[in-house]
Design an enzyme around this catalytic site. Structure first.
Site, PDB file in Angstrom:
ATOM      1  N   SER A  90       6.455  95.710  97.979  1.00  0.00           N
ATOM      2  CA  SER A  90       5.246  94.880  97.937  1.00  0.00           C
ATOM      3  C   SER A  90       5.559  93.517  98.536  1.00  0.00           C
ATOM      4  O   SER A  90       6.709  93.059  98.507  1.00  0.00           O
ATOM      5  CB  SER A  90       4.791  94.709  96.484  1.00  0.00           C
ATOM      6  OG  SER A  90       3.829  93.683  96.363  1.00  0.00           O
TER       7      SER A  90
ATOM      8  N   TYR B  55       7.905  91.449  88.325  1.00  0.00           N
ATOM      9  CA  TYR B  55       7.409  92.398  89.321  1.00  0.00           C
ATOM     10  C   TYR B  55       8.044  92.113  90.677  1.00  0.00           C
ATOM     11  O   TYR B  55       8.522  93.037  91.360  1.00  0.00           O
ATOM     12  CB  TYR B  55       5.885  92.290  89.420  1.00  0.00           C
ATOM     13  CG  TYR B  55       5.271  93.242  90.417  1.00  0.00           C
ATOM     14  CD1 TYR B  55       5.365  94.616  90.245  1.00  0.00           C
ATOM     15  CD2 TYR B  55       4.581  92.754  91.534  1.00  0.00           C
ATOM     16  CE1 TYR B  55       4.788  95.497  91.165  1.00  0.00           C
ATOM     17  CE2 TYR B  55       4.004  93.624  92.447  1.00  0.00           C
ATOM     18  CZ  TYR B  55       4.112  94.993  92.257  1.00  0.00           C
ATOM     19  OH  TYR B  55       3.540  95.861  93.165  1.00  0.00           O
TER      20      TYR B  55
END
Length: 314
Positions: free
Chosen positions: A161, A187
């Site tokens: 990501s 994350y």
């Protein structure tokens, strides 16, 4: 060491998974897509199945997986899909999946993940996002190495990501035992680990004919965002300004995964990070585009590999 030109392809951020795989025959190819019951994973599986591959959906919710497999079969005419249970946060589940796999594996798409989750830990005390997004996929892929090597020219796809730009892997406190927990830093760290895994696995396995690359699917509204506050997401996109990637459909988000898994254009390519179906340029930490230098650092990749092996051996 000579710098090589970044790889570009004819595809763009607007391309779909079906467009990327158009004209490619995957008959006889066996693929596994983790998190394949919805969102980007389901669209990745759909495109692979549409090209003739036998696709196994490795999912936590097998009922949802069966529904997705039926939908994919009905839409593509390929009914050879399988569904298998896999919970990446639990070592026994990963081990059971590996033990149950027989024969070669040509494509492994490590797609499943959790994003910006509230602080939570596995029974071992590992931070949940790092455990799920990295350690589970690490154990799965290493455990399937023999099957990948047997395929000859296998592809491993690590879905990362742009959030990796939020944090390197903080080796001194990976599991937030000392520092305050921040869901987005956790994350981001796990997504950096996804890229570093591609770097480390490619270095180890290229002689086995296994290509390993990472990518960002872009901004795609899926169940992945279920833990994220909508107001916070809007604020983050506003802060990114004109560089914020436009929202895209799951079929567009799956395009880069399918590209890395199937395209002849990437034969023999590994250890790289792709964005909008091209190899990503350098990005700045805290930004929203490109790849952070720390995510491609060979020394960090080696350290992560060692830490992962040590963690999973306990």
């Amino acid at each position: 060491m000579t710098e090589t030109a970044p790889i570009s392809t004819p595809f763009t951020a607007d391309s779909t998974a079906a467009e990327v795989v158009d004209g490619i025959d995957l008959t006889g190819v066996r693929a596994v897509v983790t998190g394949g019951s919805s969102g980007i994973g389901a669209e990745t599986a759909r495109a692979l199945a549409g090209a003739g591959a036998e696709v196994t959906l490795a999912v936590r919710d097998t009922a949802a997986g069966r529904r997705a497999a039926e939908d994919i079969g009905a839409g593509t005419g390929n009914t050879r899909g399988r569904v298998a249970p896999l919970d990446l946060a639990h070592r026994k589940s990963v081990a059971a999946f590996i033990a149950g796999w027989e024969g070669p594996l040509h494509i492994l798409v490590n797609n499943a993940g959790v994003m910006a989750a509230p602080e939570s830990r596995t029974p071992e005390g590992w931070e949940l996002q790092f455990a799920t997004n990295h350690l589970g996929h690490f154990a799965l892929t290493v455990g399937l190495h023999r099957a990948l090597a047997a395929a000859g020219g296998a592809r491993v796809v690590s879905v990362s990501s742009s959030a990796h730009l939020r944090s390197p892997v903080v080796f001194e406190d990976v599991h937030f035992r000392e520092r305050p927990y921040d869901p987005w830093q956790a994350y981001g760290q796990s997504k950096t680990a996804n890229v570093l895994f591609a770097v480390g696995a490619w270095r180890r396995w290229q002689s086995d004919g296994i290509a390993v690359n990472a990518l960002t699917p872009g901004a795609v509204p899926t169940r992945l965002q279920r833990h994220a506050d909508e107001g916070e997401l809007r604020r983050m996109r506003a802060e990114a300004g004109p560089d914020a990637p436009a929202w895209r459909t799951p079929a567009q988000g799956a395009a880069a995964s399918v590209l890395l898994a199937t395209s002849p254009l990437l034969e023999g390519v590994g250890g790289r990070y792709f964005e909008d179906c091209d190899e990503a340029p350098r990005g700045e930490p805290g930004g929203s585009r490109g790849v952070a230098p720390y995510a491609l650092d060979p020394a960090a990749a080696e350290r992560l590999w060692e830490v992962s092996v040590e963690t999973l051996s306990v």
